[in-house]
Design a protein around this motif. Structure first.
Motif, PDB file in Angstrom:
ATOM      1  N   ARG A 132      -0.758 -19.366  19.453  1.00 12.86           N
ATOM      2  CA  ARG A 132      -0.898 -17.939  19.113  1.00 12.86           C
ATOM      3  C   ARG A 132      -2.357 -17.554  18.944  1.00 12.86           C
ATOM      4  O   ARG A 132      -2.774 -16.466  19.329  1.00 12.86           O
ATOM      5  N   TYR A 133      -3.141 -18.442  18.377  1.00  8.92           N
ATOM      6  CA  TYR A 133      -4.569 -18.171  18.203  1.00  8.92           C
ATOM      7  C   TYR A 133      -5.248 -18.016  19.567  1.00  8.92           C
ATOM      8  O   TYR A 133      -6.076 -17.125  19.762  1.00  8.92           O
ATOM      9  N   ASN A 134      -4.896 -18.863  20.512  1.00  3.33           N
ATOM     10  CA  ASN A 134      -5.472 -18.767  21.855  1.00  3.33           C
ATOM     11  C   ASN A 134      -5.040 -17.482  22.554  1.00  3.33           C
ATOM     12  O   ASN A 134      -5.832 -16.885  23.288  1.00  3.33           O
ATOM     13  N   GLU A 135      -3.809 -17.049  22.332  1.00  7.37           N
ATOM     14  CA  GLU A 135      -3.367 -15.762  22.881  1.00  7.37           C
ATOM     15  C   GLU A 135      -4.210 -14.628  22.301  1.00  7.37           C
ATOM     16  O   GLU A 135      -4.621 -13.717  23.020  1.00  7.37           O
ATOM     17  N   PHE A 136      -4.483 -14.709  21.005  1.00  5.04           N
ATOM     18  CA  PHE A 136      -5.327 -13.715  20.350  1.00  5.04           C
ATOM     19  C   PHE A 136      -6.730 -13.724  20.954  1.00  5.04           C
ATOM     20  O   PHE A 136      -7.291 -12.677  21.262  1.00  5.04           O
ATOM     21  N   ARG A 137      -7.283 -14.910  21.140  1.00  3.49           N
ATOM     22  CA  ARG A 137      -8.633 -15.025  21.718  1.00  3.49           C
ATOM     23  C   ARG A 137      -8.671 -14.462  23.136  1.00  3.49           C
ATOM     24  O   ARG A 137      -9.614 -13.765  23.507  1.00  3.49           O
ATOM     25  N   ASP A 138      -7.638 -14.772  23.921  1.00  4.11           N
ATOM     26  CA  ASP A 138      -7.578 -14.246  25.289  1.00  4.11           C
ATOM     27  C   ASP A 138      -7.498 -12.723  25.283  1.00  4.11           C
ATOM     28  O   ASP A 138      -8.185 -12.046  26.045  1.00  4.11           O
ATOM     29  N   TYR A 139      -6.665 -12.186  24.403  1.00  2.00           N
ATOM     30  CA  TYR A 139      -6.507 -10.739  24.305  1.00  2.00           C
ATOM     31  C   TYR A 139      -7.820 -10.080  23.879  1.00  2.00           C
ATOM     32  O   TYR A 139      -8.259  -9.095  24.459  1.00  2.00           O
ATOM     33  N   ARG A 140      -8.458 -10.666  22.886  1.00  2.00           N
ATOM     34  CA  ARG A 140      -9.740 -10.135  22.400  1.00  2.00           C
ATOM     35  C   ARG A 140     -10.796 -10.193  23.506  1.00  2.00           C
ATOM     36  O   ARG A 140     -11.588  -9.274  23.674  1.00  2.00           O
ATOM     37  N   LEU A 143     -10.212  -7.387  25.911  1.00  2.00           N
ATOM     38  CA  LEU A 143     -10.675  -6.110  25.337  1.00  2.00           C
ATOM     39  C   LEU A 143     -12.180  -5.973  25.477  1.00  2.00           C
ATOM     40  O   LEU A 143     -12.687  -4.883  25.706  1.00  2.00           O
ATOM     41  N   GLY A 144     -12.886  -7.085  25.330  1.00  2.00           N
ATOM     42  CA  GLY A 144     -14.344  -7.078  25.430  1.00  2.00           C
ATOM     43  C   GLY A 144     -14.843  -6.845  26.850  1.00  2.00           C
ATOM     44  O   GLY A 144     -15.980  -6.435  27.046  1.00  2.00           O
ATOM     45  N   GLU A 145     -13.967  -7.101  27.835  1.00  2.00           N
ATOM     46  CA  GLU A 145     -14.357  -6.934  29.235  1.00  2.00           C
ATOM     47  C   GLU A 145     -14.379  -5.471  29.656  1.00  2.00           C
ATOM     48  O   GLU A 145     -14.937  -5.126  30.670  1.00  2.00           O
ATOM     49  N   ARG A 146     -13.716  -4.613  28.910  1.00  2.00           N
ATOM     50  CA  ARG A 146     -13.640  -3.199  29.293  1.00  2.00           C
ATOM     51  C   ARG A 146     -14.924  -2.481  29.134  1.00  2.00           C
ATOM     52  O   ARG A 146     -15.767  -2.678  28.400  1.00  2.00           O
TER      53      ARG A 146
END
Length: 146
Positions: A132-140, A143-146
């Motif tokens: 779950r932490y890695n999913e959070f990191r991937d999602y974050r 978001l930073g790529e936008r």
């Protein structure tokens, strides 16, 4: 049976997780009893800071576990119900609280931590929390790529 509500943290920094060695030579996660008016997230953050000297931020809930034991001092069975939180630390500078009985501790690579952690319930919790932490990191990251 005495029921105790507790809270704790599964703390990550990149691909490492925080674990502590207690006075019974068990490798565990930081946790403690919820006291007074404290909310579970407050207790979890406090215990991480108190037991390991780490200031962390809650990322998500991780779930709940429970275990029973016989308290010799109370002469009664006890059930600890623990609400867990996935947390992230800004640094790796853990300082185990020796006055609380923690002889060692710090951030370990996930594989090494899984070998060290004493209880299978904690191993499962770390494994699921890491996903779950890695999913959070991937999602974050997205978001930073936008």
């Amino acid at each position: 049976m005495l029921i105790r509500n507790c809270a704790g943290g599964v703390v990550f920094k990149d691909d490492k997780v925080l674990i502590l060695k207690n006075d019974k030579d068990e490798w565990v996660l930081p946790k403690g009893k919820i006291r007074g008016d404290q909310l579970p997230p407050e207790t979890a953050l406090h215990r991480v800071r108190f037991e390991a000297g780490i200031d962390a931020e809650i990322v998500s809930t991780a779930g709940e576990t429970a275990y029973e034991f016989f308290s010799i001092t109370r002469n009664t069975p006890v059930c600890n119900k623990i609400t867990w939180y996935i947390m992230e630390s800004e640094n790796l500078a853990a300082e185990p609280n020796t006055e609380e009985g923690f002889s060692e501790g710090g951030f370990f690579d996930i594989t090494e931590a899984m070998d060290k952690i004493t209880y299978s319930q904690d191993k499962s919790l770390v494994s699921l929390s890491y996903k779950r932490y890695n999913e959070f990191r991937d999602y974050r990251g997205k978001l930073g790529e936008r």
